[in-house]
Design an enzyme around this catalytic site. Structure first.
Site, mmCIF file in Angstrom:
data_model
loop_
_atom_site.group_PDB
_atom_site.id
_atom_site.type_symbol
_atom_site.label_atom_id
_atom_site.label_comp_id
_atom_site.label_asym_id
_atom_site.label_seq_id
_atom_site.Cartn_x
_atom_site.Cartn_y
_atom_site.Cartn_z
ATOM 1 N N ASP A 45 1.027 -1.170 -0.110
ATOM 2 C CA ASP A 45 0.186 0.105 0.029
ATOM 3 C C ASP A 45 0.989 1.273 0.009
ATOM 4 O O ASP A 45 1.995 1.164 0.438
ATOM 5 C CB ASP A 45 -1.137 -0.033 1.230
ATOM 6 C CG ASP A 45 -2.266 1.201 0.968
ATOM 7 O OD1 ASP A 45 -2.120 1.502 0.103
ATOM 8 O OD2 ASP A 45 -2.753 1.041 2.005
ATOM 9 N N GLY A 84 0.553 4.200 1.395
ATOM 10 C CA GLY A 84 0.677 4.869 2.546
ATOM 11 C C GLY A 84 -0.488 6.141 2.697
ATOM 12 O O GLY A 84 -0.419 6.787 3.660
ATOM 13 N N ASP A 132 -3.097 8.287 -2.667
ATOM 14 C CA ASP A 132 -4.418 8.721 -2.690
ATOM 15 C C ASP A 132 -4.670 9.553 -1.519
ATOM 16 O O ASP A 132 -4.033 9.494 -0.832
ATOM 17 C CB ASP A 132 -5.377 7.797 -2.888
ATOM 18 C CG ASP A 132 -5.053 6.814 -1.867
ATOM 19 O OD1 ASP A 132 -4.128 6.738 -1.074
ATOM 20 O OD2 ASP A 132 -6.361 6.063 -1.463
ATOM 21 N N GLY A 172 -11.314 3.919 0.611
ATOM 22 C CA GLY A 172 -12.013 4.966 1.278
ATOM 23 C C GLY A 172 -13.403 4.203 1.648
ATOM 24 O O GLY A 172 -14.331 4.953 2.075
ATOM 25 N N ASP A 224 -7.714 -7.638 1.291
ATOM 26 C CA ASP A 224 -6.727 -7.705 2.267
ATOM 27 C C ASP A 224 -7.257 -6.884 3.680
ATOM 28 O O ASP A 224 -8.368 -6.187 3.534
ATOM 29 C CB ASP A 224 -5.646 -6.628 2.010
ATOM 30 C CG ASP A 224 -5.865 -5.190 2.331
ATOM 31 O OD1 ASP A 224 -6.311 -4.486 1.339
ATOM 32 O OD2 ASP A 224 -5.351 -4.787 3.452
ATOM 33 N N CYS A 271 -11.850 -28.311 9.564
ATOM 34 C CA CYS A 271 -10.961 -27.557 9.194
ATOM 35 C C CYS A 271 -9.722 -28.242 9.102
ATOM 36 O O CYS A 271 -9.498 -29.113 10.016
ATOM 37 C CB CYS A 271 -10.602 -26.429 10.212
ATOM 38 S SG CYS A 271 -9.601 -25.207 9.833
ATOM 39 N N CYS A 307 -6.364 -27.051 8.823
ATOM 40 C CA CYS A 307 -5.263 -26.059 9.208
ATOM 41 C C CYS A 307 -4.625 -26.842 10.308
ATOM 42 O O CYS A 307 -4.692 -27.909 11.086
ATOM 43 C CB CYS A 307 -5.875 -24.744 9.708
ATOM 44 S SG CYS A 307 -6.037 -24.479 11.578
ATOM 45 N N CYS A 347 -6.042 -27.011 13.916
ATOM 46 C CA CYS A 347 -7.236 -27.943 14.170
ATOM 47 C C CYS A 347 -6.876 -29.331 13.732
ATOM 48 O O CYS A 347 -7.514 -30.156 14.275
ATOM 49 C CB CYS A 347 -8.585 -27.527 12.892
ATOM 50 S SG CYS A 347 -9.236 -25.814 13.475
ATOM 51 N N HIS A 379 -5.154 -20.319 12.154
ATOM 52 C CA HIS A 379 -6.568 -20.863 11.803
ATOM 53 C C HIS A 379 -7.474 -19.879 10.870
ATOM 54 O O HIS A 379 -7.969 -20.085 9.987
ATOM 55 C CB HIS A 379 -7.089 -21.285 13.052
ATOM 56 C CG HIS A 379 -8.747 -21.416 12.884
ATOM 57 N ND1 HIS A 379 -9.249 -22.535 12.287
ATOM 58 C CD2 HIS A 379 -9.825 -20.700 13.057
ATOM 59 C CE1 HIS A 379 -10.463 -22.554 12.002
ATOM 60 N NE2 HIS A 379 -10.795 -21.473 12.530
HETATM 61 ZN ZN LIG Z 1 -8.336 -24.427 11.724
#
Ligand SMILES: [Zn+2]
Length: 389
Positions: A93, A95, A147, A216, A266, A304, A306, A309, A335
């Site tokens: 980004d 700034g 911007d 914005g 993001d 899940c 991950c 998990c 997670h």
């Molecule tokens: Zn998970």
């Protein structure tokens, strides 16, 4: 290597689409969620852990890196990828948003913006040309223009001036760009004024940017207004360019915005709420501090896959948070980022298979959202805390 965006499939019932964004550091499959590492670090996680969640691109921030450790230092250490040990694509980004949110006394002129560092109070001057040059030195794959970000409830005169200045600055950024491999995205402003959003998008669409961000938004206005702004803006963005909704990243918002044609997201939210014990599940966000989890011998989310998990019960996580163990913050962050990577993967598959509308309706029917009022309070608390630094 050819860089740029290719659309792969489009939903028949909505502007949702899938695509691939080729960068000098690899491909990004859209819709995509990018974890945020403002200070060249996704808080508490190693780059390998971030990669293992399935994340393809991360976001970092020119404003923060400019102030500390300094652009020159990062450049002298081989650029941002090498400095932070992340080999994949990085979006930085510019700034603009940070200057206005972290430095309330920032003074803006057509030439640039003067602001005081939130770290040591020192005075700095940022120009459109400067932020492009800094991002070229960092070596990010996607650079953002500087911007002018007006408040969502700013006067019409203020928002009009911001839109005009943002267009003029975008053109200067484009002229200042010399890198052939780093892509440059512009940022559409206009607060919550439909005419000004359209004016901003139309003016910027005349210029040859690699992608279009919508900035914005989600700064305190209600959700329906955010969606209305996307609905009026997106038709004015060239179809073959990626669309990036800045700073939005809760699961339900990603689903809603994809349905309106957004490709890139993001947000610091998933990792910030994780560090406060907020964890995403298919039925909504839970809080690990809730006493019910103390004795839960199953993972937070049964389905899940991950790292967290697969290896730990919700009861263990609850224990870590109650004991202020740092591992808790890491496991929760893993997670939540994994959850969003998994969600965006399901979104991509459902669009490609022509069943996105059904997926969206089912997801939103099951996912319990945080109330609008709570969400606003949390946001205001955070913004107040930031500006008070
Ligand atoms: Zn998970």
């Amino acid at each position: 290597m050819k860089t740029g965006f290719t659309m792969l499939s489009q939903s028949a019932s909505s502007p949702a689409r899938t695509g691939v964004l080729a960068t000098a550091h690899g491909e990004v499959h859209t819709p995509v969620f990018c974890p945020v590492g403002s200070q060249a670090s996704v808080k508490t996680l190693t780059p390998q852990e971030v990669r293992d969640t399935g994340a393809e691109m991360i976001l970092s921030n020119t404003y923060h890196l400019y102030l500390r450790p300094g652009i020159e230092l990062v450049e002298s250490m081989g650029g941002l990828h090498r400095f932070m040990g992340w080999e994949g694509p990085i979006l930085t980004d510019s700034g603009g948003f940070q200057v206005f949110s972290l430095s309330p006394l920032a003074k803006i002129t057509d030439e640039g913006v003067t602001f005081k560092s939130h770290i040591d109070g020192s005075s700095h001057f940022l120009t459109p040309e400067g932020v492009v040059s800094y991002q070229q030195s960092l070596g990010s794959d996607i650079m953002m223009v500087l911007d002018d970000v007006p408040p969502h409830d700013g006067s019409e005169a203020r928002v009009t001036a911001a839109v005009e200045r943002t267009s003029a600055w975008a053109e200067r950024c484009l002229k200042a760009r010399t890198s052939k491999t780093q892509q440059l995205f512009c940022i559409i402003q206009g607060a919550v004024n439909p005419e000004l959003r359209i004016k901003s998008a139309t003016e910027l669409a005349r210029l040859d940017f690699d992608g279009f961000a919508i900035g914005g938004l989600s700064l305190g206005e209600d959700k329906q207004t955010t969606w209305n702004m996307l609905d009026v803006t997106i038709p004015h963005i060239p179809l073959n360019k990626p669309r990036y909704l800045m700073g939005v990243g809760s699961p339900e918002d990603i689903v809603e915005a994809v349905a309106r044609g957004i490709d890139i997201f993001d947000s610091v939210l998933p990792t910030r709420v994780a560090r406060n014990g907020g964890l995403y599940t298919a039925s909504g966000r839970i809080n690990i501090h809730n006493s019910a989890f103390k004795t839960q011998d199953r993972p937070i989310e049964e389905k899940c896959s991950c790292y967290t998990c697969r290896n730990f019960s919700a009861g263990y996580l609850a224990h870590l948070f109650r004991s202020s163990e740092l591992l808790g913050l890491r496991l929760a962050s893993i997670h939540n980022i994994y959850f969003l990577q998994s969600l965006t993967r399901c979104i991509r598959e459902s669009i490609a298979n022509g069943i996105f509308e059904g997926f969206k309706n089912e997801f939103l029917a099951i996912y319990r959202t945080v109330s609008e009022e709570t969400r606003k309070q949390q946001k205001q608390k955070w913004l107040a805390k930031k500006s008070g630094l």
